[in-house]
Scaffold this motif. Structure first.
Motif, PDB file in Angstrom:
ATOM      1  N   THR A 115       0.848  -1.191   0.000  1.00 42.04           N
ATOM      2  CA  THR A 115       0.000   0.000   0.000  1.00 42.04           C
ATOM      3  C   THR A 115       0.890   1.249   0.000  1.00 42.04           C
ATOM      4  O   THR A 115       2.100   1.162   0.255  1.00 42.04           O
ATOM      5  N   ALA A 116       0.289   2.384  -0.252  1.00 41.43           N
ATOM      6  CA  ALA A 116       1.040   3.642  -0.254  1.00 41.43           C
ATOM      7  C   ALA A 116       1.743   3.843   1.085  1.00 41.43           C
ATOM      8  O   ALA A 116       2.925   4.223   1.133  1.00 41.43           O
ATOM      9  N   ALA A 117       1.041   3.560   2.189  1.00 39.43           N
ATOM     10  CA  ALA A 117       1.631   3.769   3.522  1.00 39.43           C
ATOM     11  C   ALA A 117       2.794   2.815   3.756  1.00 39.43           C
ATOM     12  O   ALA A 117       3.830   3.215   4.301  1.00 39.43           O
ATOM     13  N   SER A 118       2.650   1.561   3.353  1.00 41.66           N
ATOM     14  CA  SER A 118       3.727   0.580   3.565  1.00 41.66           C
ATOM     15  C   SER A 118       4.979   0.971   2.790  1.00 41.66           C
ATOM     16  O   SER A 118       6.096   0.917   3.321  1.00 41.66           O
ATOM     17  N   ILE A 119       4.800   1.355   1.549  1.00 41.26           N
ATOM     18  CA  ILE A 119       5.959   1.687   0.709  1.00 41.26           C
ATOM     19  C   ILE A 119       6.628   2.954   1.237  1.00 41.26           C
ATOM     20  O   ILE A 119       7.853   3.029   1.362  1.00 41.26           O
ATOM     21  N   ARG A 120       5.814   3.950   1.600  1.00 41.37           N
ATOM     22  CA  ARG A 120       6.355   5.212   2.129  1.00 41.37           C
ATOM     23  C   ARG A 120       7.168   4.973   3.401  1.00 41.37           C
ATOM     24  O   ARG A 120       8.148   5.661   3.674  1.00 41.37           O
ATOM     25  N   SER A 121       6.774   3.974   4.191  1.00 43.02           N
ATOM     26  CA  SER A 121       7.449   3.715   5.475  1.00 43.02           C
ATOM     27  C   SER A 121       8.886   3.231   5.310  1.00 43.02           C
ATOM     28  O   SER A 121       9.698   3.374   6.222  1.00 43.02           O
ATOM     29  N   GLY A 122       9.195   2.604   4.174  1.00 40.56           N
ATOM     30  CA  GLY A 122      10.534   2.038   3.996  1.00 40.56           C
ATOM     31  C   GLY A 122      10.816   0.851   4.903  1.00 40.56           C
ATOM     32  O   GLY A 122      11.975   0.441   5.066  1.00 40.56           O
ATOM     33  N   ALA A 123       9.799   0.268   5.501  1.00 43.52           N
ATOM     34  CA  ALA A 123       9.992  -0.801   6.500  1.00 43.52           C
ATOM     35  C   ALA A 123      10.619  -2.057   5.886  1.00 43.52           C
ATOM     36  O   ALA A 123      11.468  -2.695   6.512  1.00 43.52           O
ATOM     37  N   TYR A 124      10.211  -2.418   4.683  1.00 50.20           N
ATOM     38  CA  TYR A 124      10.782  -3.625   4.072  1.00 50.20           C
ATOM     39  C   TYR A 124      12.261  -3.433   3.753  1.00 50.20           C
ATOM     40  O   TYR A 124      13.076  -4.322   3.992  1.00 50.20           O
ATOM     41  N   GLU A 125      12.608  -2.258   3.213  1.00 52.15           N
ATOM     42  CA  GLU A 125      14.018  -1.983   2.915  1.00 52.15           C
ATOM     43  C   GLU A 125      14.862  -2.090   4.189  1.00 52.15           C
ATOM     44  O   GLU A 125      15.942  -2.661   4.184  1.00 52.15           O
ATOM     45  N   ARG A 126      14.339  -1.513   5.294  1.00 53.53           N
ATOM     46  CA  ARG A 126      15.084  -1.584   6.557  1.00 53.53           C
ATOM     47  C   ARG A 126      15.270  -3.030   6.990  1.00 53.53           C
ATOM     48  O   ARG A 126      16.348  -3.430   7.432  1.00 53.53           O
ATOM     49  N   ALA A 127      14.212  -3.846   6.836  1.00 59.01           N
ATOM     50  CA  ALA A 127      14.306  -5.251   7.262  1.00 59.01           C
ATOM     51  C   ALA A 127      15.274  -6.023   6.356  1.00 59.01           C
ATOM     52  O   ALA A 127      15.920  -6.971   6.801  1.00 59.01           O
ATOM     53  N   LEU A 128      15.392  -5.601   5.092  1.00 60.04           N
ATOM     54  CA  LEU A 128      16.318  -6.274   4.170  1.00 60.04           C
ATOM     55  C   LEU A 128      17.761  -5.854   4.461  1.00 60.04           C
ATOM     56  O   LEU A 128      18.719  -6.505   4.010  1.00 60.04           O
ATOM     57  N   GLY A 129      17.926  -4.770   5.186  1.00 64.41           N
ATOM     58  CA  GLY A 129      19.215  -4.390   5.762  1.00 64.41           C
ATOM     59  C   GLY A 129      20.342  -4.177   4.760  1.00 64.41           C
ATOM     60  O   GLY A 129      21.509  -4.441   5.066  1.00 64.41           O
ATOM     61  N   GLY A 130      20.027  -3.710   3.566  1.00 66.93           N
ATOM     62  CA  GLY A 130      21.078  -3.424   2.591  1.00 66.93           C
ATOM     63  C   GLY A 130      21.744  -4.669   2.017  1.00 66.93           C
ATOM     64  O   GLY A 130      22.786  -4.565   1.361  1.00 66.93           O
ATOM     65  N   LYS A 131      21.149  -5.836   2.248  1.00 65.35           N
ATOM     66  CA  LYS A 131      21.772  -7.076   1.758  1.00 65.35           C
ATOM     67  C   LYS A 131      21.390  -7.423   0.330  1.00 65.35           C
ATOM     68  O   LYS A 131      21.745  -8.491  -0.184  1.00 65.35           O
ATOM     69  N   CYS A 132      20.594  -6.574  -0.306  1.00 66.46           N
ATOM     70  CA  CYS A 132      20.232  -6.792  -1.705  1.00 66.46           C
ATOM     71  C   CYS A 132      19.822  -5.449  -2.277  1.00 66.46           C
ATOM     72  O   CYS A 132      19.616  -4.483  -1.546  1.00 66.46           O
ATOM     73  N   GLU A 133      19.720  -5.380  -3.613  1.00 58.96           N
ATOM     74  CA  GLU A 133      19.154  -4.184  -4.238  1.00 58.96           C
ATOM     75  C   GLU A 133      17.640  -4.286  -4.154  1.00 58.96           C
ATOM     76  O   GLU A 133      17.075  -5.380  -4.266  1.00 58.96           O
ATOM     77  N   THR A 134      16.996  -3.138  -3.972  1.00 55.29           N
ATOM     78  CA  THR A 134      15.535  -3.168  -3.836  1.00 55.29           C
ATOM     79  C   THR A 134      14.885  -2.151  -4.769  1.00 55.29           C
ATOM     80  O   THR A 134      15.500  -1.152  -5.152  1.00 55.29           O
ATOM     81  N   PHE A 135      13.650  -2.435  -5.111  1.00 55.86           N
ATOM     82  CA  PHE A 135      12.826  -1.483  -5.837  1.00 55.86           C
ATOM     83  C   PHE A 135      11.408  -1.643  -5.307  1.00 55.86           C
ATOM     84  O   PHE A 135      10.891  -2.764  -5.230  1.00 55.86           O
ATOM     85  N   ALA A 136      10.806  -0.518  -4.887  1.00 57.74           N
ATOM     86  CA  ALA A 136       9.491  -0.600  -4.237  1.00 57.74           C
ATOM     87  C   ALA A 136       8.442   0.158  -5.041  1.00 57.74           C
ATOM     88  O   ALA A 136       8.725   1.227  -5.585  1.00 57.74           O
ATOM     89  N   ALA A 137       7.250  -0.382  -5.115  1.00 55.10           N
ATOM     90  CA  ALA A 137       6.163   0.267  -5.849  1.00 55.10           C
ATOM     91  C   ALA A 137       4.865   0.182  -5.051  1.00 55.10           C
ATOM     92  O   ALA A 137       4.461  -0.894  -4.614  1.00 55.10           O
ATOM     93  N   ALA A 138       4.242   1.343  -4.868  1.00 56.67           N
ATOM     94  CA  ALA A 138       2.932   1.374  -4.212  1.00 56.67           C
ATOM     95  C   ALA A 138       1.855   0.965  -5.213  1.00 56.67           C
ATOM     96  O   ALA A 138       1.901   1.366  -6.376  1.00 56.67           O
ATOM     97  N   CYS A 139       0.893   0.195  -4.762  1.00 59.27           N
ATOM     98  CA  CYS A 139      -0.182  -0.298  -5.631  1.00 59.27           C
ATOM     99  C   CYS A 139      -1.538   0.009  -5.000  1.00 59.27           C
ATOM    100  O   CYS A 139      -2.276  -0.901  -4.611  1.00 59.27           O
ATOM    101  N   PRO A 140      -1.879   1.312  -4.894  1.00 56.94           N
ATOM    102  CA  PRO A 140      -3.040   1.704  -4.091  1.00 56.94           C
ATOM    103  C   PRO A 140      -4.375   1.131  -4.556  1.00 56.94           C
ATOM    104  O   PRO A 140      -5.294   1.003  -3.751  1.00 56.94           O
ATOM    105  N   LEU A 141      -4.494   0.770  -5.831  1.00 55.96           N
ATOM    106  CA  LEU A 141      -5.796   0.254  -6.284  1.00 55.96           C
ATOM    107  C   LEU A 141      -5.956  -1.250  -6.103  1.00 55.96           C
ATOM    108  O   LEU A 141      -7.058  -1.779  -6.301  1.00 55.96           O
ATOM    109  N   PHE A 142      -4.897  -1.947  -5.740  1.00 59.01           N
ATOM    110  CA  PHE A 142      -5.024  -3.402  -5.607  1.00 59.01           C
ATOM    111  C   PHE A 142      -6.059  -3.796  -4.544  1.00 59.01           C
ATOM    112  O   PHE A 142      -6.862  -4.705  -4.752  1.00 59.01           O
ATOM    113  N   VAL A 143      -6.048  -3.112  -3.386  1.00 59.73           N
ATOM    114  CA  VAL A 143      -6.984  -3.498  -2.320  1.00 59.73           C
ATOM    115  C   VAL A 143      -8.444  -3.297  -2.749  1.00 59.73           C
ATOM    116  O   VAL A 143      -9.235  -4.247  -2.683  1.00 59.73           O
TER     117      VAL A 143
END
Lengths: 262, 262
Positions: A115-143
């Motif tokens: 969701t927009a809030a989840s992606i904006r939070s950066g929480a997944y990137e923090r949990a991945l801890g820089g151990k991989c390259e990441t790309f994040a996309a909000a998908c607000p209409l999916f829900v």
């Protein structure tokens, strides 16, 4: 051994995909599920508001004396760090999903959708801890699309929206994608068509697995055998609950839900 | 003469299309706008929950000592009858829209579109009082699509969804269609393409007109001239408010909104 129940909550119905996995992993456990249908969706709201609602959801489930809580909502999971600590395990979906993604990726490129809030939070990137390259996309209409039953192949609406959201993910070249919202497993086929060969990580399933290991390691499993029960609570009228719940649970749900004010 | 302000509220941003019309009709009046963005959308919730939220919205605006309230939300307007009476005018969009539709129809066939809750309530049919044939269709995806900016011609997503929702309306043969949700005026072009020649009734505009007549007839107009002011309140983070508000107001909104807990 601990025969108290497990609490599970989500902003609405999406968390039932996590509950489904929990019942698969821990079939003997009794569960209380709460869906905050009176305030769904969380994914477009601010972190402050999501934190307030999540704290209230946890307090509600604690009222049942549960032994652990599974936060089966990607958006609510992103604010758990703001809520302090609890004297029972309160497990979100972020870290289990990140761990599974790191185990799965071969090319070191992990995509994240949410969701927009989840992606904006950066929480997944923090949990991945820089151990991989990441790309994040909000998908607000999916829900809203999933909640309106538009998650099947051949539907030009969901296919068009999904292609738009996932096209940049294709260009990024991830081999692993975190489905960072518990509604998204229902879009598995649609997403796999657009991103063939990419490993899809279901955070609800990963979190259920981790909760199973945690209960085992801390001796908190139930002493009972036989099928556990599930009791459902919602914060809006439970009319239509069984029908929608059946879609998310992937099997017929006969129980009704009880309405509570939160 | 009465220099107190007018209160306007909606579940979120849709009511700004009503506010736009109010400012056009009553340019000298000062207004307080409240958008319940922390609990938006209302349209998929039960009548009980909508009534509770609507009562709280009205109480919040009354705290400003307003002289009248415009309920610029189709869904909230459907529950006003359950809330008892007030000592200031509290005007919803249902009756003004129904009156305008009856004045406009020539073939006696009036279509109604709205949120699931609005259509389920039967409020528009009751207001039309059996004076015409009616056909009602719930359009649950219109609000999320509009809020995600998908209301323009050439977008296959909104055009596909709109055609599905409006096809039965075409078969019904209405010459007048009530756009029973304040988000829908933004879909005017899309709807007109699918239902050419059908008169579209904008409930926010009709309610603003009626409020103007009511203030005049009861001597409640402001004594001031010059442009009135608008103060905005929301129940979630006001970040991004100006951008979204500008879309709904159809002009640049420079003011920010203040966050309140409700």
């Amino acid at each position: 051994m601990d025969d108290r129940r497990i609490g599970v909550f989500d902003s609405g119905f999406g968390g039932l995909t996590g509950l489904r996995e929990l019942v698969r992993v821990l079939p003997h456990e009794d569960v209380v599920y709460f869906g905050d249908t009176g305030r769904v969706p969380y994914g477009g709201r601010s972190a402050d508001t999501i934190a307030r609602y999540t704290a209230e959801d946890i307090r509600f489930l604690r009222g049942f004396g549960v032994k652990a809580i599974l936060v089966a909502c990607g958006t609510a999971s992103t604010v758990l760090g703001r809520l302090g600590s609890f004297d029972i395990p309160v497990l979100g979906v972020i870290e289990p999903a990140a761990e599974a993604a790191l185990a799965a990726t071969k090319n070191g490129r992990v995509g994240i959708i949410g969701t927009a809030a989840s992606i904006r939070s950066g929480a997944y990137e923090r949990a991945l801890g820089g151990k991989c390259e990441t790309f994040a996309a909000a998908c607000p209409l999916f829900v809203p699309l999933v909640e309106n039953g538009r998650f099947r192949r051949g539907d030009v609406v969901i296919e068009t929206v999904a292609r738009e959201y996932l096209e940049p993910m294709h260009d990024f070249g991830c081999d692993t994608l975190i489905l960072g919202c518990t509604h998204y497993p229902l879009l598995g086929e649609i997403i796999a068509d657009i991103l063939p060969g990419v490993t899809l990580i279901d955070p609800g399933a990963e979190a259920a697995d981790r909760l199973g290991r945690l209960l085992a390691s801390e001796g908190l499993e139930t002493s009972r055998d036989g099928d556990g029960s599930v009791e459902y609570y919602v914060s809006d009228d439970p009319e239509g609950f069984s029908r929608l719940a059946s879609i998310f649970m992937g099997r017929e749900v006969r129980e009704n839900a009880t309405k509570v004010e939160i």
